[in-house]
Design a protein around this motif. Sequence first.
Motif, PDB file in Angstrom:
ATOM      1  N   PRO A 298       0.911  -1.446  -0.146  1.00  0.00           N
ATOM      2  CA  PRO A 298       0.205  -0.253   0.357  1.00  0.00           C
ATOM      3  C   PRO A 298       0.928   1.462  -0.262  1.00  0.00           C
ATOM      4  N   LEU A 299       0.313   1.753  -0.696  1.00  0.00           N
ATOM      5  CA  LEU A 299       1.054   3.464  -0.835  1.00  0.00           C
ATOM      6  C   LEU A 299       0.466   4.701  -0.184  1.00  0.00           C
ATOM      7  N   LEU A 300      -0.865   4.753  -0.303  1.00  0.00           N
ATOM      8  CA  LEU A 300      -2.022   5.716   0.515  1.00  0.00           C
ATOM      9  C   LEU A 300      -3.117   5.429  -0.149  1.00  0.00           C
ATOM     10  N   GLU A 301      -3.878   5.982   1.202  1.00  0.00           N
ATOM     11  CA  GLU A 301      -5.709   5.869   1.026  1.00  0.00           C
ATOM     12  C   GLU A 301      -6.235   7.379  -0.065  1.00  0.00           C
ATOM     13  N   GLU A 302      -7.120   6.809  -1.153  1.00  0.00           N
ATOM     14  CA  GLU A 302      -7.507   7.403  -1.657  1.00  0.00           C
ATOM     15  C   GLU A 302      -8.593   7.978  -1.893  1.00  0.00           C
ATOM     16  N   PRO A 303      -9.333   9.238  -2.052  1.00  0.00           N
ATOM     17  CA  PRO A 303     -10.882   9.333  -1.440  1.00  0.00           C
ATOM     18  C   PRO A 303     -11.186   9.525  -2.852  1.00  0.00           C
ATOM     19  N   PHE A 304     -12.200   8.724  -3.307  1.00  0.00           N
ATOM     20  CA  PHE A 304     -13.707   9.427  -4.135  1.00  0.00           C
ATOM     21  C   PHE A 304     -13.485  10.652  -4.192  1.00  0.00           C
ATOM     22  N   VAL A 305     -14.286  11.219  -5.491  1.00  0.00           N
ATOM     23  CA  VAL A 305     -14.169  13.017  -5.785  1.00  0.00           C
ATOM     24  C   VAL A 305     -15.454  13.161  -6.194  1.00  0.00           C
ATOM     25  N   ALA A 306     -16.142  14.644  -6.269  1.00  0.00           N
ATOM     26  CA  ALA A 306     -17.041  14.693  -7.125  1.00  0.00           C
ATOM     27  C   ALA A 306     -16.618  15.621  -8.102  1.00  0.00           C
ATOM     28  N   ALA A 307     -16.638  14.945  -9.303  1.00  0.00           N
ATOM     29  CA  ALA A 307     -15.859  15.935 -10.790  1.00  0.00           C
ATOM     30  C   ALA A 307     -17.154  16.393 -11.791  1.00  0.00           C
ATOM     31  N   VAL A 308     -16.785  17.821 -11.324  1.00  0.00           N
ATOM     32  CA  VAL A 308     -17.972  19.046 -11.880  1.00  0.00           C
ATOM     33  C   VAL A 308     -17.424  19.799 -12.744  1.00  0.00           C
ATOM     34  N   HIS A 309     -18.146  20.668 -13.757  1.00  0.00           N
ATOM     35  CA  HIS A 309     -17.696  21.930 -14.373  1.00  0.00           C
ATOM     36  C   HIS A 309     -17.516  23.729 -14.029  1.00  0.00           C
ATOM     37  N   LYS A 310     -16.456  23.433 -13.995  1.00  0.00           N
ATOM     38  CA  LYS A 310     -16.460  24.970 -13.252  1.00  0.00           C
ATOM     39  C   LYS A 310     -17.828  26.063 -13.053  1.00  0.00           C
ATOM     40  N   ASP A 311     -18.348  26.046 -14.397  1.00  0.00           N
ATOM     41  CA  ASP A 311     -19.750  26.577 -14.086  1.00  0.00           C
ATOM     42  C   ASP A 311     -20.651  26.052 -13.701  1.00  0.00           C
ATOM     43  N   HIS A 312     -20.799  24.555 -13.315  1.00  0.00           N
ATOM     44  CA  HIS A 312     -21.774  24.022 -12.799  1.00  0.00           C
ATOM     45  C   HIS A 312     -22.617  24.832 -11.826  1.00  0.00           C
TER      46      HIS A 312
ATOM     47  N   VAL B  37     -22.049  15.680 -13.767  1.00  0.00           N
ATOM     48  CA  VAL B  37     -20.866  15.063 -13.674  1.00  0.00           C
ATOM     49  C   VAL B  37     -20.193  13.706 -12.711  1.00  0.00           C
ATOM     50  N   GLY B  38     -19.292  13.420 -12.639  1.00  0.00           N
ATOM     51  CA  GLY B  38     -18.610  12.651 -12.499  1.00  0.00           C
ATOM     52  C   GLY B  38     -18.520  12.027 -10.524  1.00  0.00           C
ATOM     53  N   VAL B  39     -17.838  10.705 -10.299  1.00  0.00           N
ATOM     54  CA  VAL B  39     -17.274  10.332  -9.375  1.00  0.00           C
ATOM     55  C   VAL B  39     -15.817  10.090  -9.891  1.00  0.00           C
ATOM     56  N   VAL B  40     -14.766  10.392  -9.270  1.00  0.00           N
ATOM     57  CA  VAL B  40     -13.166   9.540 -10.185  1.00  0.00           C
ATOM     58  C   VAL B  40     -12.791   9.631  -8.491  1.00  0.00           C
ATOM     59  N   PRO B  41     -11.153   9.016  -8.268  1.00  0.00           N
ATOM     60  CA  PRO B  41     -10.643   9.082  -7.500  1.00  0.00           C
ATOM     61  C   PRO B  41      -9.818  10.709  -7.740  1.00  0.00           C
ATOM     62  N   ARG B  42      -9.326  10.601  -6.333  1.00  0.00           N
ATOM     63  CA  ARG B  42      -9.142  12.238  -6.436  1.00  0.00           C
ATOM     64  C   ARG B  42      -7.622  12.374  -7.081  1.00  0.00           C
ATOM     65  N   LEU B  43      -6.246  11.529  -7.677  1.00  0.00           N
ATOM     66  CA  LEU B  43      -5.839  11.892  -8.649  1.00  0.00           C
ATOM     67  C   LEU B  43      -6.229  12.369  -9.955  1.00  0.00           C
ATOM     68  N   ALA B  44      -7.067  11.552  -9.914  1.00  0.00           N
ATOM     69  CA  ALA B  44      -7.464  11.383 -11.614  1.00  0.00           C
ATOM     70  C   ALA B  44      -7.652  12.874 -12.053  1.00  0.00           C
TER      71      ALA B  44
ATOM     72  N   HIS C   6      -8.062  24.979 -11.486  1.00  0.00           N
ATOM     73  CA  HIS C   6      -8.223  24.620 -13.290  1.00  0.00           C
ATOM     74  C   HIS C   6      -9.085  24.669 -13.416  1.00  0.00           C
ATOM     75  N   GLU C   7      -8.807  25.734 -14.765  1.00  0.00           N
ATOM     76  CA  GLU C   7      -9.393  26.803 -15.680  1.00  0.00           C
ATOM     77  C   GLU C   7     -10.694  25.776 -16.010  1.00  0.00           C
ATOM     78  N   ALA C   8     -11.642  24.567 -15.556  1.00  0.00           N
ATOM     79  CA  ALA C   8     -12.356  23.902 -16.273  1.00  0.00           C
ATOM     80  C   ALA C   8     -12.819  22.622 -15.022  1.00  0.00           C
ATOM     81  N   LEU C   9     -12.059  22.290 -14.175  1.00  0.00           N
ATOM     82  CA  LEU C   9     -12.703  20.989 -13.928  1.00  0.00           C
ATOM     83  C   LEU C   9     -12.620  21.962 -12.003  1.00  0.00           C
ATOM     84  N   VAL C  10     -13.721  21.323 -11.018  1.00  0.00           N
ATOM     85  CA  VAL C  10     -13.350  21.082  -9.733  1.00  0.00           C
ATOM     86  C   VAL C  10     -13.395  20.065  -9.175  1.00  0.00           C
ATOM     87  N   SER C  11     -13.095  19.980  -8.354  1.00  0.00           N
ATOM     88  CA  SER C  11     -13.235  18.822  -7.384  1.00  0.00           C
ATOM     89  C   SER C  11     -13.559  19.233  -5.910  1.00  0.00           C
TER      90      SER C  11
END
Length: 297
Positions: free
Chosen positions: A161-175, A239-246, A252-257
């Motif tokens: 194991p290296l690290l425990e990584e949470p999933f986050v909600a990925a949304v556009h900055k204008d959402h 919108v979607g759900v992805v691992p934080r490191l993704a 970012h100019e378009a993405l928000v976690s």
Amino acid sequence: MKFDLADLRGFLAVADLGSFRAASLSLHLSQSALSRRIDKLEDALGVQLFNRTTRKVELTAIGRGFVPRARNVLNELEYALVGIQDVAERMSGQVTIACVPSAVAYFLPAVVREYHRQYPRIRMRVIDESSSVVLTAVARGDADFGLTYIGTQDADIEFRPLLEEPFVAAVHKDHPLARRRQVSWKDLSAYEYISLAQGSGNRFLIDQALARSEIKPRWACEVQHVPALVSMVEAGVGVGVVPRLAMPPGRHEALVSLKLNQPVVSRTLGLIQRRGRALSPVAQLLFDMLVKRRGGI
């Protein structure tokens, strides 16, 4: 004993590949020259290392026991060379790492860049595939080691194991959700939802977390891999759900976690390698660099 390192390399090549033909190709030798090296090694040791027939070649019991010893001799020699001044610039070879795509974008590149800076003559291959393919590549020896997120019960594979990584909600900055610090799965269900396809390891982790929840977003778009999902969010599809490191680090100019809860989903990212098989020095250098990198995530 009258044998040399070339004889040991020939022995290990045949042992690893299970074929004189394949081993001779990998060493750029004729089969007869390779056979002479093995004969020389067997004569020096006074034992038979292989059972050879017209159809196949197999290690004897003594040969199987000699494999780790021979590998250690070669590895110790190469490790000793690492201590020589300026040896990094002269080290050459190739290392292959299998890695899940969701860990490639913003975790692996920084390590690869530093590795190439320190060891410019070592070539690197990255097999960016699903977790199941990563596991298979390591188990078969197609990759020196792997970076993935699903531990395995395979007796031949070690998971570090290296690290425990949470999933986050990925949304556009204008959402509409973009100004919030955290959201729940219920919040996401009110919008167009982009899902990972069935069969994906990340989808399996999400489904497990939602198994007891009454809230299960209905997908409007489905993709196979996390990078594709992130691209869809960036394009404003939903919108979607992805691992934080993704997700991109920082602004970012378009993405928000957004932090995701009710329920929280996470995964353990780690390194896998074949049990009992020492890494080559060039692979070990990359492996150690990745282990150190976890402190900077």
